[in-house]
Design a protein around this motif. Structure first.
Motif, short mmCIF file in Angstrom:
data_model
loop_
_atom_site.label_atom_id
_atom_site.label_comp_id
_atom_site.label_asym_id
_atom_site.label_seq_id
_atom_site.Cartn_x
_atom_site.Cartn_y
_atom_site.Cartn_z
N THR A 3 30.22 53.50 52.45
CA THR A 3 29.08 53.72 52.89
C THR A 3 27.75 54.63 51.96
O THR A 3 27.17 55.10 52.20
CB THR A 3 28.55 53.97 54.20
OG1 THR A 3 29.91 55.15 54.03
CG2 THR A 3 29.42 53.12 55.49
N SER A 4 28.71 54.70 50.65
CA SER A 4 27.47 56.38 50.11
C SER A 4 27.78 55.92 48.20
O SER A 4 28.67 54.73 48.39
CB SER A 4 28.15 57.76 50.08
OG SER A 4 29.54 57.75 49.70
N SER A 5 27.10 56.39 47.72
CA SER A 5 27.47 56.22 46.08
C SER A 5 28.35 57.20 45.24
O SER A 5 28.86 56.84 44.61
CB SER A 5 26.13 56.58 45.54
OG SER A 5 25.89 57.86 45.78
N SER A 6 29.36 57.56 46.48
CA SER A 6 30.58 58.17 45.64
C SER A 6 31.54 57.41 45.36
O SER A 6 31.87 55.85 45.72
CB SER A 6 30.40 59.41 46.76
OG SER A 6 31.65 58.35 47.42
N VAL A 7 32.74 57.58 44.32
CA VAL A 7 33.46 56.84 44.17
C VAL A 7 34.20 56.38 45.49
O VAL A 7 34.61 57.40 45.98
CB VAL A 7 34.78 57.84 43.31
CG1 VAL A 7 35.64 56.84 42.73
CG2 VAL A 7 33.73 58.00 41.96
N ARG A 8 34.61 54.79 45.30
CA ARG A 8 35.73 54.73 46.82
C ARG A 8 37.15 54.43 46.57
O ARG A 8 37.21 53.02 45.61
CB ARG A 8 35.32 53.97 47.78
CG ARG A 8 34.03 54.51 48.64
CD ARG A 8 34.12 55.62 49.73
NE ARG A 8 33.16 55.88 50.56
CZ ARG A 8 33.22 56.64 51.98
NH1 ARG A 8 34.11 56.57 51.89
NH2 ARG A 8 32.44 57.29 52.00
N THR A 9 37.71 54.38 47.17
CA THR A 9 39.28 53.63 46.70
C THR A 9 39.87 53.45 47.77
O THR A 9 40.67 52.69 47.73
CB THR A 9 40.47 54.73 45.77
OG1 THR A 9 40.36 56.18 46.11
CG2 THR A 9 39.38 54.51 44.22
N SER A 10 39.68 54.53 48.35
CA SER A 10 40.36 54.33 50.01
C SER A 10 40.09 52.66 50.29
O SER A 10 40.75 51.97 51.83
CB SER A 10 40.09 55.50 50.70
OG SER A 10 38.83 54.98 51.67
N CYS A 11 39.40 51.99 49.98
CA CYS A 11 38.98 50.81 51.20
C CYS A 11 38.91 49.79 50.57
O CYS A 11 39.28 48.45 50.99
CB CYS A 11 37.25 50.45 51.09
SG CYS A 11 36.64 50.15 48.92
N CYS A 12 40.48 49.59 49.64
CA CYS A 12 41.38 48.71 49.35
C CYS A 12 42.01 48.03 50.50
O CYS A 12 43.03 49.50 50.52
CB CYS A 12 41.78 49.22 47.84
SG CYS A 12 43.22 47.74 47.34
N VAL A 13 42.31 47.69 51.11
CA VAL A 13 43.30 46.88 51.98
C VAL A 13 44.24 45.76 51.49
O VAL A 13 44.92 45.85 52.48
CB VAL A 13 42.30 46.69 53.40
CG1 VAL A 13 41.34 47.37 53.73
CG2 VAL A 13 41.50 45.03 53.21
N GLY A 14 44.37 45.21 51.29
CA GLY A 14 45.41 44.62 50.62
C GLY A 14 45.05 44.49 48.66
O GLY A 14 45.20 44.64 48.15
N MET A 15 46.86 43.52 48.10
CA MET A 15 46.34 43.42 46.92
C MET A 15 47.82 42.08 46.69
O MET A 15 48.81 42.82 47.37
CB MET A 15 46.50 44.75 46.06
CG MET A 15 48.06 45.82 46.25
SD MET A 15 47.67 47.15 45.14
CE MET A 15 46.92 48.47 45.95
N THR A 16 48.05 42.12 45.78
CA THR A 16 48.85 41.39 44.56
C THR A 16 48.38 40.76 43.66
O THR A 16 47.34 40.92 43.00
CB THR A 16 49.17 40.31 46.11
OG1 THR A 16 50.32 39.43 45.74
CG2 THR A 16 47.93 39.22 45.73
N SER A 17 49.56 39.58 43.10
CA SER A 17 49.59 39.32 42.03
C SER A 17 49.67 37.77 41.53
O SER A 17 50.62 37.02 42.22
CB SER A 17 49.74 40.61 40.79
OG SER A 17 51.44 40.43 40.89
N VAL A 18 49.08 37.01 41.00
CA VAL A 18 49.41 35.70 40.82
C VAL A 18 49.97 35.82 39.43
O VAL A 18 49.37 36.29 38.51
CB VAL A 18 48.20 35.08 41.00
CG1 VAL A 18 48.39 34.95 42.54
CG2 VAL A 18 47.13 35.24 40.24
#
Length: 496
Positions: A285-300
């Motif tokens: 919700t702000s222009s600051s750096v965000r990493t916490s909103c990553c809620v999932g990851m994988t790779s192909v």
């Protein structure tokens, strides 16, 4: 008053059929379809020939064939509707535009908008205005200073705060990204906003706006590995207050992004190293750096080709396979297709559980349901006949369209059967007689635009099949069609 009796209310089913049929004859197509779902009696009336004959005349400015061999008008209407969307005619309306001898990077076609880019140049054509010979309906714009990488059209009503007082008719706002590190919003042939923030070329834009109606944002992915969220309705000529958040987490350029099907705040991104990440943009919700909103990851495995979200599933085409990933758990559910030796293009119509992949010389049609229990997926049809790679691929509920840079034609196929319905010339011919193939393609319902370029010029080819009358004749070996049988009647036998 005591002792008085009230007459029972009269419902629509109490009216005689002639009255209801006359009344229904003034309804829209959508209203008639809704009427048919209310009761069996009204369904019979909604299917009456007189109503569907009117729809046929209004839609295509043609009369139904007089010798329809007992086929109802509604059935003929639906068959014609499918046929024009499968391009099953030889005489579409055609427009051609000769352009500079430069490769075409992007091509968009939606309703009245035909847009294409060559390098940093952007061309916008209002098709309705062109056909009505209105002035100032073609714009060649050079605001971008480097190659345009992605283009999107968004309905005007989704960015109304930016264009207050301009809500007239069905309008779209064009958004482009470029290697000049910028994103631009275009309206009526001019650049209305320029967003800057990426530390390098902007490679991708989200296919939809994220979030709820009151706070929708656009996502962009860059060569710098970041995702930026922008408010399209921000004030300031250069969009100084547009940047809402910067999302870090990818180590390589972000090539592809898509909004999840089951939640409008979820953004799926794929980087060049085939890492897949899911972001909940509602928490940024702000222009600051965000990493916490990553809620999932994988790779192909393999180089990313394309991807498509449907409900809670993500279908990723990379390398030689298409993999389905459950966005709730980030677990790989199935391998939906394996196209050897490698894939060049991918599209899907997931409501029918169908996907299509393009490779060297052919495309393949797959049914996801057949491959759920199979360790070795098998295609249900092979769409052969191309020269070189099939890099342009489009799919909807009626058709598949395939093309490539080495082939002078794009081919059209029925989506359910894989049977070829048409082949359309799209090439530019050089002075030495050599032909270039399809460099870009866009399809919208019963219309298609293709672009090709050679050493002498570029060519944009637009076709509209809506009012075509001369059908492609089916080979004797193919199954008969009620629609083709009915329209094979000579013109002398048709209604005036």
């Amino acid at each position: 008053m005591a002792g008085s009796s009230r007459s029972p209310a009269t419902s629509i089913t109490d009216l005689n059929e002639d009255t209801v049929a006359h009344w229904a004859g003034h309804l829209s197509l959508r209203d008639v379809c809704n009427l048919a779902m209310t009761s069996s009696a009204l369904k019979r009336l909604a299917y009456s020939d007189s109503i569907w004959q009117r729809f046929f005349r209004e839609q295509w400015r043609q009369h139904l064939p007089s010798h329809s061999r007992g086929i109802g008008a509604r059935e003929l209407y639906l068959a014609r509707h499918a046929a024009v969307r499968q391009f099953k005619f030889l005489d579409p309306f055609v427009l051609q535009f000769r352009e500079q001898a430069k490769p075409f990077n992007q091509l968009l076609l939606r309703k009245s908008h035909l847009v294409w880019s060559q390098g940093s140049l952007l061309n916008i054509l209002d098709l309705d205005g062109y056909l009505k010979a209105r002035p100032d309906i073609f714009h060649t714009l050079s605001d971008h200073k480097a190659r345009i990488t992605c283009m999107r059209l968004f309905p005007l009503n989704e960015v109304t705060s930016l264009f207050r007082g301009e809500m007239q008719g069905e309008q779209n706002v064009l958004v482009t990204s470029s290697c000049d590190h910028s994103i631009r919003l275009w309206w009526k042939g001019s650049s209305m906003r320029c967003f800057r923030g990426h530390n390098g070329p902007v490679l991708s834009l989200s296919n939809k706006l994220l979030g709820e109606d009151s706070s929708k944002v656009l996502a962009s992915g860059g060569e710098d590995g970041t995702i930026r969220l922008w408010s399209l309705g921000s004030s300031g000529k250069r969009g100084q207050r547009a940047l809402k958040a910067t999302l870090y987490g990818h180590e390589k350029p972000v090539n592809l992004m898509s909004v999840a099907g089951h939640k409008t705040s979820l953004l799926v991104t794929i980087s060049r190293d085939s890492k897949v990440k899911v972001w909940d943009t509602g928490t940024a919700t702000s222009s600051s750096v965000r990493t916490s909103c990553c809620v999932g990851m994988t790779s192909v495995a393999g180089t990313p080709v394309n991807m498509k979200c449907h409900e809670t599933l993500l279908y990723v085409a990379a390398g030689s396979s298409v993999t389905a990933v459950d966005l709730r758990t980030m677990q790989k559910v199935i391998t939906a297709a394996v196209h050897q030796p490698k894939m060049c293009s991918f599209d899907a119509f997931l409501s029918k559980y169908l996907i299509c992949t393009g490779g060297d010389g052919r495309a393949m049609l797959w049914d996801i349901r057949r491959n759920q229990e199979s360790l070795k997926p098998e295609p249900i049809a092979e769409l052969d006949g191309h020269y070189g790679q099939v890099t342009s691929l489009y799919m909807d509920q009626y058709k598949i369209v395939t093309g490539g840079p080495d082939d002078a034609y794009v081919n059209v196929w029925e989506v359910d059967t894989g049977v070829q319905t048409n082949s359309l010339l799209c090439s530019s011919t050089a002075k030495d007689g050599t032909e270039s193939g399809c460099g870009a393609m866009a399809v919208d319902g019963c219309r298609i635009a293709t672009a090709s370029s050679c050493e002498n010029w570029g060519l944009v080819h637009f076709r509209d099949f809506n009012n075509a009358t001369n059908p492609v004749r089916k080979p004797e070996s193919e199954p008969s069609s009620k629609f083709w049988d009915s329209i094979s009647v000579s013109d002398d036998d048709s209604d005036d």
